[in-house]
Design a protein around this motif. Structure first.
Motif, PDB file in Angstrom:
ATOM      1  N   GLU A 223      -4.347  12.859   6.346  1.00 34.56           N
ATOM      2  CA  GLU A 223      -3.554  13.144   7.542  1.00 34.56           C
ATOM      3  C   GLU A 223      -2.727  11.907   7.882  1.00 34.56           C
ATOM      4  O   GLU A 223      -3.069  11.104   8.737  1.00 34.56           O
ATOM      5  CB  GLU A 223      -4.473  13.537   8.702  1.00 34.56           C
ATOM      6  N   MET A 224      -1.608  11.782   7.168  1.00 36.31           N
ATOM      7  CA  MET A 224      -0.765  10.604   7.321  1.00 36.31           C
ATOM      8  C   MET A 224       0.623  11.001   7.786  1.00 36.31           C
ATOM      9  O   MET A 224       1.132  12.073   7.462  1.00 36.31           O
ATOM     10  CB  MET A 224      -0.662   9.840   6.000  1.00 36.31           C
ATOM     11  N   ILE A 225       1.240  10.098   8.539  1.00 35.94           N
ATOM     12  CA  ILE A 225       2.651  10.215   8.889  1.00 35.94           C
ATOM     13  C   ILE A 225       3.407   9.269   7.972  1.00 35.94           C
ATOM     14  O   ILE A 225       3.108   8.069   7.921  1.00 35.94           O
ATOM     15  CB  ILE A 225       2.892   9.848  10.362  1.00 35.94           C
ATOM     16  N   ILE A 226       4.365   9.809   7.220  1.00 36.41           N
ATOM     17  CA  ILE A 226       5.149   9.006   6.275  1.00 36.41           C
ATOM     18  C   ILE A 226       6.607   9.102   6.692  1.00 36.41           C
ATOM     19  O   ILE A 226       7.166  10.200   6.791  1.00 36.41           O
ATOM     20  CB  ILE A 226       4.981   9.521   4.842  1.00 36.41           C
ATOM     21  N   THR A 227       7.241   7.963   6.927  1.00 42.20           N
ATOM     22  CA  THR A 227       8.639   8.000   7.356  1.00 42.20           C
ATOM     23  C   THR A 227       9.341   6.690   7.023  1.00 42.20           C
ATOM     24  O   THR A 227       8.712   5.638   6.958  1.00 42.20           O
ATOM     25  CB  THR A 227       8.749   8.274   8.869  1.00 42.20           C
ATOM     26  N   LYS A 228      10.636   6.781   6.792  1.00 43.35           N
ATOM     27  CA  LYS A 228      11.488   5.600   6.711  1.00 43.35           C
ATOM     28  C   LYS A 228      12.630   5.735   7.711  1.00 43.35           C
ATOM     29  O   LYS A 228      13.550   4.937   7.702  1.00 43.35           O
ATOM     30  CB  LYS A 228      12.000   5.403   5.287  1.00 43.35           C
ATOM     31  N   SER A 229      12.537   6.772   8.573  1.00 46.16           N
ATOM     32  CA  SER A 229      13.533   7.004   9.608  1.00 46.16           C
ATOM     33  C   SER A 229      13.360   5.975  10.727  1.00 46.16           C
ATOM     34  O   SER A 229      12.263   5.812  11.269  1.00 46.16           O
ATOM     35  CB  SER A 229      13.379   8.425  10.173  1.00 46.16           C
ATOM     36  N   SER A 230      14.436   5.296  11.075  1.00 43.15           N
ATOM     37  CA  SER A 230      14.354   4.297  12.154  1.00 43.15           C
ATOM     38  C   SER A 230      14.022   4.965  13.478  1.00 43.15           C
ATOM     39  O   SER A 230      13.295   4.395  14.307  1.00 43.15           O
ATOM     40  CB  SER A 230      15.679   3.529  12.255  1.00 43.15           C
ATOM     41  N   ALA A 231      14.536   6.195  13.679  1.00 41.22           N
ATOM     42  CA  ALA A 231      14.256   6.908  14.936  1.00 41.22           C
ATOM     43  C   ALA A 231      12.775   7.246  15.053  1.00 41.22           C
ATOM     44  O   ALA A 231      12.159   7.066  16.117  1.00 41.22           O
ATOM     45  CB  ALA A 231      15.103   8.185  15.010  1.00 41.22           C
ATOM     46  N   PHE A 232      12.197   7.713  13.955  1.00 41.25           N
ATOM     47  CA  PHE A 232      10.774   8.076  13.989  1.00 41.25           C
ATOM     48  C   PHE A 232       9.909   6.818  14.057  1.00 41.25           C
ATOM     49  O   PHE A 232       8.845   6.812  14.691  1.00 41.25           O
ATOM     50  CB  PHE A 232      10.426   8.913  12.770  1.00 41.25           C
ATOM     51  N   GLN A 233      10.326   5.747  13.416  1.00 37.92           N
ATOM     52  CA  GLN A 233       9.559   4.512  13.467  1.00 37.92           C
ATOM     53  C   GLN A 233       9.494   3.968  14.896  1.00 37.92           C
ATOM     54  O   GLN A 233       8.483   3.383  15.293  1.00 37.92           O
ATOM     55  CB  GLN A 233      10.152   3.485  12.516  1.00 37.92           C
ATOM     56  N   LYS A 234      10.559   4.175  15.678  1.00 38.75           N
ATOM     57  CA  LYS A 234      10.528   3.766  17.086  1.00 38.75           C
ATOM     58  C   LYS A 234       9.482   4.572  17.856  1.00 38.75           C
ATOM     59  O   LYS A 234       8.795   4.043  18.730  1.00 38.75           O
ATOM     60  CB  LYS A 234      11.911   3.950  17.704  1.00 38.75           C
ATOM     61  N   VAL A 235       9.385   5.868  17.530  1.00 39.17           N
ATOM     62  CA  VAL A 235       8.373   6.717  18.161  1.00 39.17           C
ATOM     63  C   VAL A 235       6.973   6.214  17.813  1.00 39.17           C
ATOM     64  O   VAL A 235       6.098   6.111  18.684  1.00 39.17           O
ATOM     65  CB  VAL A 235       8.550   8.189  17.718  1.00 39.17           C
ATOM     66  N   ILE A 236       6.772   5.878  16.545  1.00 36.28           N
ATOM     67  CA  ILE A 236       5.460   5.383  16.100  1.00 36.28           C
ATOM     68  C   ILE A 236       5.134   4.045  16.764  1.00 36.28           C
ATOM     69  O   ILE A 236       3.997   3.801  17.177  1.00 36.28           O
ATOM     70  CB  ILE A 236       5.435   5.254  14.564  1.00 36.28           C
ATOM     71  N   ASP A 237       6.135   3.189  16.892  1.00 33.83           N
ATOM     72  CA  ASP A 237       5.923   1.895  17.557  1.00 33.83           C
ATOM     73  C   ASP A 237       5.497   2.094  19.006  1.00 33.83           C
ATOM     74  O   ASP A 237       4.597   1.398  19.506  1.00 33.83           O
ATOM     75  CB  ASP A 237       7.212   1.059  17.506  1.00 33.83           C
ATOM     76  N   LEU A 238       6.136   3.053  19.697  1.00 39.31           N
ATOM     77  CA  LEU A 238       5.782   3.343  21.087  1.00 39.31           C
ATOM     78  C   LEU A 238       4.378   3.939  21.163  1.00 39.31           C
ATOM     79  O   LEU A 238       3.595   3.603  22.068  1.00 39.31           O
ATOM     80  CB  LEU A 238       6.808   4.298  21.699  1.00 39.31           C
TER      81      LEU A 238
END
Length: 518
Positions: A223-238
């Motif tokens: 159950e992993m979230i995999i992304t290189k999207s800057s928009a999604f990475q901001k969500v993950i950071d938050l």
């Protein structure tokens, strides 16, 4: 027959009679062969003697040539045999040969150097493209195909550089300066570190590049979230920032974007990670049963209540209660959820005892709660209580750079699950997946790849193995158009500000405006 005319030829000459005896050797032959004597057998003088061609030359009446024969002393020669006739009768052959040992040594050395070069060339972890002065590929290593998302059997030689990375030769970084730039391949837009080096004597250029890893991987197990999207990475950071604080989180996003995974990620990073993570789908349970599922009930509270039963709130004690699809919760139950959120207490159905609840609440929805509030279908006070921190998960169509990553992840997962040896996806299939709108987002992509692995007849997934629903894209496109238009109007058509509100890069917004006719 007078053979003296052959005496001073540069080429070595032997005359062999039909009984395979040497009847003449000129000075060049004697010099090359050492102690060759007239009258001795010619057998074994050359490597070709093991299958002597004299019979063939006699029958065909014509000569033959071998470009690399070896003499018994080890020297390499270019050798020929020509039939010799006298008064119309076959009397023997003339063998002419020349020492080519130096040439053969050069060829062997050249082959060795070529083998060394190819071994070194293909051991480099970067993609290497050798270009001519016009920008066309004259040579490349094997990893270039994989890094540029090309078929294994495809030959890149002769292709113009723009066909491979969507950039002209003039658009590459300055010579000798390694620079991070974005390239476009069948796998989508990727960040790459590129170095352009000129070759000596003006023969062309060497381009070396490697894809810069911008992938964020978070989660546990499969159950992993995999992304290189800057928009999604901001969500993950938050999400990571708020995880350690016991605040309520509201996750908004379309169906299949990974809201459940994000909720589990927050729980597993929180101080409550040792406690339970309890999920209840507010849309999957009938209204008259949802309250009992949430808060539990006492024996006799209603027909069929033959024993006391704790609800999800109690089961989540000390951990996290995840209210999935909160937008589908009936209005009368929202008041009790509000009381739970504010006072951290609740009552079982049929009980007067007030129970305390030590739970953190994370909720999610694929619906527009603000619109539901306007229509009187969702409590505004509950909306603000649940959304102390709001996370907006971007749909897959707004982060298409994640598609190749997710495909590889699902290929590995389901190839193992179904014991299939699937190497990858063809470039045409990848182009189709990148152009698709994915109304079902990551969940739909996962289903598409899982089905393709099961039905694929070969080791590579092709276009015919994909099952996509293109007719579903038009309504979503209109929804996107309206959403962007509203934000633009709210920001006075300030594109930079609108891009920040929408959680996307400014250039992405410009491209979408062009696509949607705004």
């Amino acid at each position: 027959m007078d053979f003296n005319v052959l005496e001073h030829l540069f080429d070595a000459v032997l005359v062999i009679d039909k009984d395979r005896k040497v009847i003449y050797a000129n000075s060049s032959a004697k010099r090359l062969m050492g102690n060759i004597k007239e009258g001795e057998s010619c057998k074994g003088l050359f490597s070709i003697c093991s299958y002597c061609p004299m019979g063939y030359v006699k029958e065909e009446g014509e000569g033959l040539q071998v470009y690399d024969a070896q003499m018994r002393n080890g020297k390499h020669v270019c050798w020929s045999m020509t039939p010799l006739f006298e008064k119309g009768y076959f009397v023997g052959v003339i063998e002419v040969f020349r020492d080519v040992s130096n040439v053969v040594s050069c060829i062997v050395e050249a082959e060795r150097q070529k083998a060394y070069k190819e071994a070194i060339f293909n051991s480099i972890v970067e993609a290497i493209l050798v270009l001519d002065t016009q920008g066309y590929v004259v040579e490349h290593n094997q990893i270039a195909k994989r890094m540029l998302c090309r078929e294994e059997e495809e030959n890149l030689t002769g292709k113009y550089i723009k066909e491979l990375v969507n950039l002209d030769l003039e658009e590459l970084p300055p010579e000798g300066e390694r620079t991070d730039i974005y390239i476009n391949t069948p796998c989508g837009k990727q960040k790459a570190s590129v170095l352009l080096s000129p070759m000596q004597s003006g023969f062309g250029y060497v381009v070396s590049l490697y894809v810069v890893n911008e992938v964020a991987v978070c989660g546990f197990g499969e159950e992993m979230i995999i992304t290189k999207s800057s928009a999604f990475q901001k969500v993950i950071d938050l999400a990571r920032a708020c995880a350690e604080h016991d605040v309520n989180v509201l996750i908004e996003g379309e169906t299949g974007t990974g809201k459940n995974l994000l909720a589990k990620y927050i729980h597993n990073l929180s101080p409550r990670r040792a406690g339970p993570f309890v999920k209840i789908n507010c849309a999957a349970i009938p209204d008259h049963l949802l309250e009992a599922e949430l808060f539990g009930y006492m024996r006799g509270a209603f027909t069929g209540a033959v024993r006391d039963k704790p609800g999800k709130v109690e089961l989540a004690e000390g951990g996290t209660l995840f209210l999935d699809e909160i937008g589908d919760m009936p209005l009368h139950l929202q008041a009790k959820i509000l009381h739970l959120v504010q006072e951290k207490e609740f009552e079982r159905l049929g009980d007067t005892k007030v129970r305390r609840a030590n739970v953190r609440i994370i909720s999610s929805t694929n619906r527009n709660l603000r619109e539901l509030i306007k229509r009187g279908l969702f409590r505004e006070d509950l909306y603000y209580r649940l959304g102390v921190v709001k996370l907006q998960v971007p749909p897959l169509r707004e982060r298409k750079e994640d598609i190749p990553l997710l495909i590889n992840h699902f290929l590995e997962k389901y190839s193992k699950a179904y014991s299939r040896k699937i190497k990858g996806v063809s470039s045409e299939a990848m182009k189709l997946l990148l152009s698709y709108h994915f109304p079902g987002n990551v969940r739909e992509l996962e289903n598409v790849i899982e089905r393709a692995i099961i039905t694929c007849k070969g080791s590579v997934i092709n276009v015919e193995d994909l099952q996509l629903e293109f007719q579903e894209q038009a309504p979503q496109k209109e929804e996107d158009r309206e959403k962007i238009r509203q934000v633009l109007e709210q920001t006075g058509w300030n594109k930079s500000l609108a891009a920040k509100v929408l959680g996307m890069h400014r250039t992405t917004l410009w491209r979408k405006m062009k696509e949607l006719g705004l």
